[in-house]
Design a protein around this motif. Sequence first.
Motif, PDB file in Angstrom:
ATOM      1  N   TYR A  14      -0.498   4.172   9.244  1.00 23.07           N
ATOM      2  CA  TYR A  14      -0.790   3.189   8.203  1.00 23.07           C
ATOM      3  C   TYR A  14       0.514   2.668   7.611  1.00 23.07           C
ATOM      4  O   TYR A  14       1.378   3.440   7.234  1.00 23.07           O
ATOM      5  CB  TYR A  14      -1.636   3.843   7.100  1.00 23.07           C
ATOM      6  CG  TYR A  14      -2.026   2.909   5.999  1.00 23.07           C
ATOM      7  CD1 TYR A  14      -3.161   2.125   6.103  1.00 23.07           C
ATOM      8  CD2 TYR A  14      -1.248   2.795   4.853  1.00 23.07           C
ATOM      9  CE1 TYR A  14      -3.521   1.255   5.092  1.00 23.07           C
ATOM     10  CE2 TYR A  14      -1.597   1.931   3.836  1.00 23.07           C
ATOM     11  CZ  TYR A  14      -2.741   1.166   3.964  1.00 23.07           C
ATOM     12  OH  TYR A  14      -3.089   0.303   2.965  1.00 23.07           O
ATOM     13  N   GLY A  15       0.664   1.368   7.548  1.00 17.28           N
ATOM     14  CA  GLY A  15       1.828   0.795   6.891  1.00 17.28           C
ATOM     15  C   GLY A  15       2.835   0.191   7.833  1.00 17.28           C
ATOM     16  O   GLY A  15       3.901  -0.229   7.420  1.00 17.28           O
ATOM     17  N   ALA A  26      -5.333   1.589  -1.204  1.00 15.17           N
ATOM     18  CA  ALA A  26      -4.063   1.071  -0.694  1.00 15.17           C
ATOM     19  C   ALA A  26      -2.880   1.628  -1.486  1.00 15.17           C
ATOM     20  O   ALA A  26      -1.847   1.989  -0.914  1.00 15.17           O
ATOM     21  CB  ALA A  26      -4.064  -0.454  -0.744  1.00 15.17           C
ATOM     22  N   ALA A  27      -3.036   1.727  -2.800  1.00 12.50           N
ATOM     23  CA  ALA A  27      -1.947   2.238  -3.648  1.00 12.50           C
ATOM     24  C   ALA A  27      -1.705   3.723  -3.403  1.00 12.50           C
ATOM     25  O   ALA A  27      -0.564   4.188  -3.477  1.00 12.50           O
ATOM     26  CB  ALA A  27      -2.261   1.985  -5.117  1.00 12.50           C
ATOM     27  N   SER A  53       6.457   3.532   9.214  1.00  8.16           N
ATOM     28  CA  SER A  53       5.656   4.660   8.740  1.00  8.16           C
ATOM     29  C   SER A  53       5.099   5.481   9.898  1.00  8.16           C
ATOM     30  O   SER A  53       4.690   6.629   9.703  1.00  8.16           O
ATOM     31  CB  SER A  53       4.505   4.170   7.861  1.00  8.16           C
ATOM     32  OG  SER A  53       3.598   3.405   8.624  1.00  8.16           O
ATOM     33  N   VAL A 105       3.352   7.706   2.563  1.00  3.80           N
ATOM     34  CA  VAL A 105       4.235   7.112   3.572  1.00  3.80           C
ATOM     35  C   VAL A 105       5.686   7.240   3.125  1.00  3.80           C
ATOM     36  O   VAL A 105       6.569   7.574   3.924  1.00  3.80           O
ATOM     37  CB  VAL A 105       3.853   5.641   3.834  1.00  3.80           C
ATOM     38  CG1 VAL A 105       4.886   4.954   4.706  1.00  3.80           C
ATOM     39  CG2 VAL A 105       2.466   5.552   4.470  1.00  3.80           C
ATOM     40  N   ALA A 106       5.949   7.011   1.851  1.00  2.00           N
ATOM     41  CA  ALA A 106       7.321   7.126   1.333  1.00  2.00           C
ATOM     42  C   ALA A 106       7.853   8.547   1.491  1.00  2.00           C
ATOM     43  O   ALA A 106       9.005   8.745   1.890  1.00  2.00           O
ATOM     44  CB  ALA A 106       7.367   6.698  -0.132  1.00  2.00           C
ATOM     45  N   MET A 163       0.620   4.582  -0.154  1.00  2.00           N
ATOM     46  CA  MET A 163       2.045   4.239  -0.175  1.00  2.00           C
ATOM     47  C   MET A 163       2.965   5.413  -0.524  1.00  2.00           C
ATOM     48  O   MET A 163       3.974   5.610   0.156  1.00  2.00           O
ATOM     49  CB  MET A 163       2.306   3.065  -1.121  1.00  2.00           C
ATOM     50  CG  MET A 163       1.680   1.783  -0.669  1.00  2.00           C
ATOM     51  SD  MET A 163       2.268   1.321   0.965  1.00  2.00           S
ATOM     52  CE  MET A 163       1.101   0.048   1.361  1.00  2.00           C
ATOM     53  N   PRO A 164       2.666   6.232  -1.535  1.00  2.00           N
ATOM     54  CA  PRO A 164       3.563   7.358  -1.809  1.00  2.00           C
ATOM     55  C   PRO A 164       3.614   8.376  -0.668  1.00  2.00           C
ATOM     56  O   PRO A 164       4.664   8.968  -0.413  1.00  2.00           O
ATOM     57  CB  PRO A 164       2.974   8.001  -3.072  1.00  2.00           C
ATOM     58  CG  PRO A 164       2.128   6.954  -3.686  1.00  2.00           C
ATOM     59  CD  PRO A 164       1.648   6.090  -2.573  1.00  2.00           C
TER      60      PRO A 164
END
Length: 191
Positions: free
Chosen positions: A18-19, A111-112, A23, A118-119, A115-116
């Motif tokens: 995802y991303g 979605a939000a 990622s 993946v980071a 993200m963390p």
Amino acid sequence: MKQVDIFVAFFRVGMLGYGGGPSSIPLVYKEVVDKYKWMDSDEFGDIVAIGNALPGPIATKLAGYIGYRVGGIVGMLNALVASTVPTIIMMIFLLNALNAYKDESWVKGMAAAVMPVVAVMLAVLTWDYVKKSWESTLGWGWTLLFVVASLILMEFANIHPAIIIFALLLGALLKKDSRSGDQGKKEKHST
């Protein structure tokens, strides 16, 4: 059995990446280095560096090269299909569904929330590369210099990472050639 393993490994990456391409790099690493042990961590790092310097999506470049290396031409095609077809199918279905529910809070939250994660995956992989650079012949001083210089060049001077990678590879090749020339001179003087 090897072709099945190639397909399963890159299918998982295609389904869970995802991303976008960056990622998926940690996912490819887990499959290729940790699970199937088709290459070691240093080889994988070299492939990622060279892949980033070439045009096109990194996930497909990794799939194509690793598939070819492990299973030849059939392995390359197998890995490319396994990594791209799930994305195509998911794009068709998910974009239609997300478009229908795009204003719902649960879609925005979903979605939000990803993200963390993946980071963190990218940060862990980055730290592994920094440690490997430090443990190699570079040491902490050169490693920190390259990290800071790369950060400044990419973020503030807006220089593309491929140019930085190419310059470092070229510098390493030139340094190696100058060392071999110096050794040749030493051998001449000793005889």
